[in-house]
Design a protein around this motif. Structure first.
Motif, PDB file in Angstrom:
ATOM      1  N   PRO A   6      29.877  49.277  55.634  1.00 16.46           N
ATOM      2  CA  PRO A   6      29.690  47.916  55.118  1.00 16.46           C
ATOM      3  C   PRO A   6      29.419  47.865  53.614  1.00 16.46           C
ATOM      4  CG  PRO A   6      28.540  48.157  57.187  1.00 16.46           C
ATOM      5  CD  PRO A   6      29.031  49.542  56.805  1.00 16.46           C
ATOM      6  N   LYS A   9      32.526  47.379  51.638  1.00 16.07           N
ATOM      7  CA  LYS A   9      33.123  46.042  51.636  1.00 16.07           C
ATOM      8  C   LYS A   9      32.820  45.333  50.323  1.00 16.07           C
ATOM      9  CE  LYS A   9      32.822  45.286  56.591  1.00 16.07           C
ATOM     10  NZ  LYS A   9      32.179  44.457  57.622  1.00 16.07           N
ATOM     11  N   ASP A  15      35.552  41.379  52.937  1.00 12.85           N
ATOM     12  CA  ASP A  15      34.634  41.291  54.067  1.00 12.85           C
ATOM     13  C   ASP A  15      35.312  40.460  55.142  1.00 12.85           C
ATOM     14  OD1 ASP A  15      32.631  41.148  55.897  1.00 12.85           O
ATOM     15  OD2 ASP A  15      31.152  40.280  54.550  1.00 12.85           O
ATOM     16  N   SER A  16      35.793  41.127  56.172  1.00 12.50           N
ATOM     17  CA  SER A  16      36.482  40.442  57.259  1.00 12.50           C
ATOM     18  C   SER A  16      35.537  40.100  58.409  1.00 12.50           C
ATOM     19  CB  SER A  16      37.639  41.303  57.768  1.00 12.50           C
ATOM     20  OG  SER A  16      37.140  42.542  58.239  1.00 12.50           O
ATOM     21  N   THR A  17      34.227  40.266  58.200  1.00 15.01           N
ATOM     22  CA  THR A  17      33.253  40.023  59.262  1.00 15.01           C
ATOM     23  C   THR A  17      33.401  38.646  59.892  1.00 15.01           C
ATOM     24  OG1 THR A  17      31.726  41.565  58.213  1.00 15.01           O
ATOM     25  CG2 THR A  17      30.801  40.073  59.840  1.00 15.01           C
ATOM     26  N   ILE A  20      36.313  38.677  62.292  1.00 12.73           N
ATOM     27  CA  ILE A  20      36.045  39.492  63.479  1.00 12.73           C
ATOM     28  C   ILE A  20      35.177  38.706  64.455  1.00 12.73           C
ATOM     29  CG2 ILE A  20      34.858  41.568  64.305  1.00 12.73           C
ATOM     30  CD1 ILE A  20      35.731  42.855  61.584  1.00 12.73           C
ATOM     31  N   TYR A  21      34.121  38.069  63.960  1.00 13.52           N
ATOM     32  CA  TYR A  21      33.246  37.276  64.816  1.00 13.52           C
ATOM     33  C   TYR A  21      34.035  36.153  65.483  1.00 13.52           C
ATOM     34  CZ  TYR A  21      28.917  39.410  62.995  1.00 13.52           C
ATOM     35  OH  TYR A  21      27.892  40.264  62.674  1.00 13.52           O
ATOM     36  N   GLU A  71      25.752  48.333  62.002  1.00 10.21           N
ATOM     37  CA  GLU A  71      26.749  47.337  61.602  1.00 10.21           C
ATOM     38  C   GLU A  71      28.150  47.786  61.997  1.00 10.21           C
ATOM     39  OE1 GLU A  71      26.266  44.257  60.544  1.00 10.21           O
ATOM     40  OE2 GLU A  71      24.105  44.595  60.651  1.00 10.21           O
ATOM     41  N   LYS A  74      28.440  47.341  65.790  1.00  7.94           N
ATOM     42  CA  LYS A  74      28.541  45.911  66.101  1.00  7.94           C
ATOM     43  C   LYS A  74      29.978  45.428  65.847  1.00  7.94           C
ATOM     44  CE  LYS A  74      25.989  43.002  63.657  1.00  7.94           C
ATOM     45  NZ  LYS A  74      24.911  42.117  63.176  1.00  7.94           N
ATOM     46  N   THR A  75      30.554  45.821  64.732  1.00 11.02           N
ATOM     47  CA  THR A  75      31.923  45.438  64.406  1.00 11.02           C
ATOM     48  C   THR A  75      32.910  46.018  65.419  1.00 11.02           C
ATOM     49  OG1 THR A  75      31.380  45.283  62.068  1.00 11.02           O
ATOM     50  CG2 THR A  75      33.702  45.542  62.611  1.00 11.02           C
ATOM     51  N   ASN A  79      35.357  43.918  67.871  1.00  4.93           N
ATOM     52  CA  ASN A  79      36.799  44.178  67.886  1.00  4.93           C
ATOM     53  C   ASN A  79      37.272  44.502  69.294  1.00  4.93           C
ATOM     54  OD1 ASN A  79      38.099  43.852  65.333  1.00  4.93           O
ATOM     55  ND2 ASN A  79      36.867  45.541  64.569  1.00  4.93           N
TER      56      ASN A  79
END
Length: 103
Positions: A6, A9, A15-17, A20-21, A71, A74-75, A79
């Motif tokens: 992270p 990023k 930051d593609s968070t 993704i969420y 993190e 979690k990602t 995914n």
């Protein structure tokens, strides 16, 4: 499976968070799964993963972890939900833990 730290990023300006969420949320809704995402917890249906006192807790056990590993996991979990529309089975969880450097 590649994992991006992270911290990188910010360095690379990507930051593609949020995407993704959003993808995980949409997939969970389509599959009829409850999805909870918090700073220290991810719950997908009956599956959970938590970051507590410097360790990740999952049905596969407790693993010491750095914040960036949490993190990353979690990602990876989000995914997985976005791609398969289900929580990870034990074999998939083992692979995700390995990818985050936790096994």
């Amino acid at each position: 499976m590649a994992v991006i730290n992270p911290a990188d990023k910010l360095r690379f300006g990507e930051d593609s968070t949020p995407r993704i969420y959003a993808n995980a949320k949409k997939a969970a809704e389509e599959a009829g799964l409850e999805l909870r995402i918090a700073a220290d917890e991810v719950a997908i249906g009956g599956f959970y993963a938590r970051y507590v006192n410097g360790a990740v807790e999952t049905p596969a056990g407790r693993h010491p972890a750095e914040p960036w590993q949490w993190e990353a996991l979690k990602t990876l979990l989000l995914n997985y939900v976005a791609n398969y529309k289900k929580p990870p089975d034990p074999e998939a969880l083992k692979a995700l833990l390995f990818a985050a450097g936790l096994q």
